[in-house]
Write a protein that holds these residues in place. Structure first.
Motif, PDB file in Angstrom:
ATOM      1  N   ASN A 181       0.857  -1.183   0.000  1.00 29.37           N
ATOM      2  CA  ASN A 181       0.000   0.000   0.000  1.00 29.37           C
ATOM      3  C   ASN A 181       0.894   1.233   0.000  1.00 29.37           C
ATOM      4  O   ASN A 181       1.798   1.348   0.843  1.00 29.37           O
ATOM      5  CB  ASN A 181      -0.898   0.019   1.236  1.00 29.37           C
ATOM      6  N   GLN A 182       0.667   2.142  -0.907  1.00 33.56           N
ATOM      7  CA  GLN A 182       1.554   3.299  -1.014  1.00 33.56           C
ATOM      8  C   GLN A 182       0.929   4.391  -1.860  1.00 33.56           C
ATOM      9  O   GLN A 182      -0.021   4.157  -2.615  1.00 33.56           O
ATOM     10  CB  GLN A 182       2.891   2.898  -1.641  1.00 33.56           C
ATOM     11  N   THR A 183       1.488   5.586  -1.712  1.00 33.17           N
ATOM     12  CA  THR A 183       1.140   6.709  -2.583  1.00 33.17           C
ATOM     13  C   THR A 183       2.335   7.022  -3.454  1.00 33.17           C
ATOM     14  O   THR A 183       3.444   7.216  -2.948  1.00 33.17           O
ATOM     15  CB  THR A 183       0.746   7.943  -1.756  1.00 33.17           C
ATOM     16  N   ILE A 184       2.119   7.044  -4.749  1.00 30.39           N
ATOM     17  CA  ILE A 184       3.185   7.343  -5.701  1.00 30.39           C
ATOM     18  C   ILE A 184       2.980   8.758  -6.205  1.00 30.39           C
ATOM     19  O   ILE A 184       1.916   9.087  -6.746  1.00 30.39           O
ATOM     20  CB  ILE A 184       3.161   6.360  -6.891  1.00 30.39           C
ATOM     21  N   GLU A 185       3.981   9.591  -6.035  1.00 36.40           N
ATOM     22  CA  GLU A 185       3.913  10.973  -6.525  1.00 36.40           C
ATOM     23  C   GLU A 185       5.184  11.277  -7.298  1.00 36.40           C
ATOM     24  O   GLU A 185       6.282  11.238  -6.751  1.00 36.40           O
ATOM     25  CB  GLU A 185       3.744  11.966  -5.386  1.00 36.40           C
ATOM     26  N   THR A 186       5.029  11.538  -8.583  1.00 38.35           N
ATOM     27  CA  THR A 186       6.169  11.839  -9.448  1.00 38.35           C
ATOM     28  C   THR A 186       5.781  12.939 -10.423  1.00 38.35           C
ATOM     29  O   THR A 186       4.653  13.422 -10.418  1.00 38.35           O
ATOM     30  CB  THR A 186       6.603  10.596 -10.272  1.00 38.35           C
ATOM     31  N   ARG A 187       6.731  13.283 -11.269  1.00 36.38           N
ATOM     32  CA  ARG A 187       6.448  14.165 -12.396  1.00 36.38           C
ATOM     33  C   ARG A 187       6.585  13.332 -13.667  1.00 36.38           C
ATOM     34  O   ARG A 187       7.646  12.774 -13.948  1.00 36.38           O
ATOM     35  CB  ARG A 187       7.407  15.360 -12.433  1.00 36.38           C
ATOM     36  N   ILE A 188       5.476  13.213 -14.419  1.00 30.96           N
ATOM     37  CA  ILE A 188       5.475  12.396 -15.632  1.00 30.96           C
ATOM     38  C   ILE A 188       5.693  13.284 -16.853  1.00 30.96           C
ATOM     39  O   ILE A 188       4.982  14.274 -17.051  1.00 30.96           O
ATOM     40  CB  ILE A 188       4.158  11.611 -15.771  1.00 30.96           C
ATOM     41  N   GLU A 245      12.390  15.669 -10.132  1.00 27.54           N
ATOM     42  CA  GLU A 245      11.912  17.048  -9.991  1.00 27.54           C
ATOM     43  C   GLU A 245      13.039  18.011 -10.306  1.00 27.54           C
ATOM     44  O   GLU A 245      14.178  17.821  -9.893  1.00 27.54           O
ATOM     45  CB  GLU A 245      11.392  17.281  -8.574  1.00 27.54           C
ATOM     46  N   GLY A 246      12.743  19.030 -11.063  1.00 32.20           N
ATOM     47  CA  GLY A 246      13.759  20.004 -11.445  1.00 32.20           C
ATOM     48  C   GLY A 246      14.404  19.731 -12.788  1.00 32.20           C
ATOM     49  O   GLY A 246      15.208  20.529 -13.271  1.00 32.20           O
ATOM     50  N   ARG A 291       4.703  16.697 -15.458  1.00 31.39           N
ATOM     51  CA  ARG A 291       3.594  17.264 -14.699  1.00 31.39           C
ATOM     52  C   ARG A 291       3.314  16.361 -13.505  1.00 31.39           C
ATOM     53  O   ARG A 291       3.438  15.135 -13.589  1.00 31.39           O
ATOM     54  CB  ARG A 291       2.340  17.382 -15.581  1.00 31.39           C
ATOM     55  N   ARG A 292       2.915  16.953 -12.411  1.00 31.06           N
ATOM     56  CA  ARG A 292       2.690  16.215 -11.161  1.00 31.06           C
ATOM     57  C   ARG A 292       1.639  15.126 -11.371  1.00 31.06           C
ATOM     58  O   ARG A 292       0.583  15.376 -11.954  1.00 31.06           O
ATOM     59  CB  ARG A 292       2.236  17.178 -10.064  1.00 31.06           C
ATOM     60  N   ILE A 352      -1.471   5.429 -14.380  1.00 32.18           N
ATOM     61  CA  ILE A 352      -1.456   4.216 -13.551  1.00 32.18           C
ATOM     62  C   ILE A 352      -0.500   3.190 -14.134  1.00 32.18           C
ATOM     63  O   ILE A 352       0.274   2.553 -13.403  1.00 32.18           O
ATOM     64  CB  ILE A 352      -2.876   3.633 -13.429  1.00 32.18           C
ATOM     65  N   ARG A 353      -0.529   3.005 -15.434  1.00 35.66           N
ATOM     66  CA  ARG A 353       0.354   2.040 -16.092  1.00 35.66           C
ATOM     67  C   ARG A 353       1.819   2.390 -15.835  1.00 35.66           C
ATOM     68  O   ARG A 353       2.638   1.511 -15.544  1.00 35.66           O
ATOM     69  CB  ARG A 353       0.068   2.007 -17.590  1.00 35.66           C
ATOM     70  N   ILE A 354       2.150   3.661 -15.940  1.00 39.10           N
ATOM     71  CA  ILE A 354       3.525   4.111 -15.728  1.00 39.10           C
ATOM     72  C   ILE A 354       3.935   3.919 -14.272  1.00 39.10           C
ATOM     73  O   ILE A 354       4.989   3.339 -13.969  1.00 39.10           O
ATOM     74  CB  ILE A 354       3.681   5.578 -16.148  1.00 39.10           C
ATOM     75  N   HIS A 355       3.114   4.389 -13.349  1.00 41.58           N
ATOM     76  CA  HIS A 355       3.471   4.311 -11.933  1.00 41.58           C
ATOM     77  C   HIS A 355       3.646   2.877 -11.459  1.00 41.58           C
ATOM     78  O   HIS A 355       4.605   2.548 -10.749  1.00 41.58           O
ATOM     79  CB  HIS A 355       2.417   5.029 -11.089  1.00 41.58           C
TER      80      HIS A 355
END
Length: 309
Positions: free
Chosen positions: A175-182, A196-197, A208-209, A238-241
């Motif tokens: 169980n987790q939260t994935i936060e990236t810039r795609i 990031e950056g 983008r977030r 979702i597929r990427i994450h």
């Protein structure tokens, strides 16, 4: 009609009898111009018997063809919007690189024009609020008016739309939260997350977030059923994450990245948009729908469940 066409389909009969191209023969059938023994017949597959009288009545008023969208796929519609349970294999909207015409937005509009013919909104195309991939099944909403489109789009931008997907993935994610810039290109020619950056040649920040909340629902044989709630709606998010955390979706063909495990076979990406909820643009009240995964998804799930037990 000649003996050689006895039992032939109506579209084939019209084509040959009147020496027409396939498209025109089918169009004349669809628009109610073909009569057999004085009766209008609009079923292209109708079996025509030898000796029957077949005629074209070009002055007949046009008959609107029956909508091709399965009525059971329409979850809800009113003057403001329509919610559809999309089957896998259907594009949500047209794509500039595809010549596919039977996209979900057009099928839904044809359905509305047939079932709600007096609605003024039928004169325009449906408002596209969001999309899901061609292989993905599940809930999609379209706006029928500009006001509804604006209100729903604002909710999507504010990330207040409730969207939950079911996916069958390789392995057992936590169980987790994935936060990236795609970004459109993560360096390997595919969409993916970038640090990031990260900037391009002119100094613009890439990506983008994107936020996906992953919850393990059930352990399966070498796989798992997971629930994914998305805050943002980036393309293929979702597929990427799931791929980037080492658990690509079963059936995934593109975002497998460095996955070294044995791929579980599936004929499409096992991803289903199960839940959709928002504030109704007309009434201002919360509305929500939930649709179970289709048979092909259930078949893979049951197979992996049996192997696990």
């Amino acid at each position: 009609m000649s003996e050689e066409l006895d039992g032939a389909r109506l579209d084939k009969t019209v084509k040959q009898h009147f020496d027409l191209p396939w498209g025109k023969a089918r169009a004349w059938i669809d628009t109610g111009k073909v009569f057999i023994d004085g009766n209008c017949v609009s079923d292209q597959a109708f079996a025509v018997k030898a000796g029957t009288r077949i005629e074209l009545r070009m002055s007949q008023p046009k008959k609107r063809p029956e909508p091709k969208l399965d009525p059971e796929a329409v979850v809800y519609f009113d003057a403001d919007l329509i919610v559809v349970n999309k089957a896998s294999g259907v594009m949500t909207v047209p794509h500039p690189e595809s010549d596919e015409e039977e996209t979900l937005d057009r099928l839904a509009l044809d359905y509305l024009r047939a079932k709600d013919p007096k609605a003024a909104s039928n004169r325009a195309s449906l408002g596209v609020v969001h999309r899901i991939d061609k292989d993905t099944s599940g809930l999609v909403v379209f706006a029928r008016t500009y006001a509804a489109l604006k209100a729903l789009s604002e909710q999507f931008r504010a990330h207040s739309i409730e969207r939950r997907y079911l996916a069958i993935v390789h392995g057992r994610p936590k169980n987790q939260t994935i936060e990236t810039r795609i970004a459109r290109d993560a360096g390997d020619g595919l969409r993916g997350s970038v640090p990031e950056g990260t900037v391009n040649k002119v100094g613009e920040e890439l990506g983008r977030r994107a936020v996906t909340h992953v919850e393990l629902v059930e352990k399966l044989a070498g796989a798992a059923l997971v629930s994914c709630r998305i805050e943002t709606g980036r393309t293929h998010q979702i597929r990427i994450h799931l791929s980037e955390i080492g658990h690509p979706i079963v059936g995934e063909k593109v975002y497998v990245r460095s996955f070294a495990g044995e791929a579980i076979p599936a004929w499409r990406t096992m991803l289903h948009a199960e839940q959709l909820g928002f504030i109704h643009p007309g009434t201002g009240k919360p509305v929500a729908w939930s649709e179970p995964a289709p048979k092909d998804f259930q078949k893979v799930y049951k197979s992996l469940k049996i192997k696990e037990s």
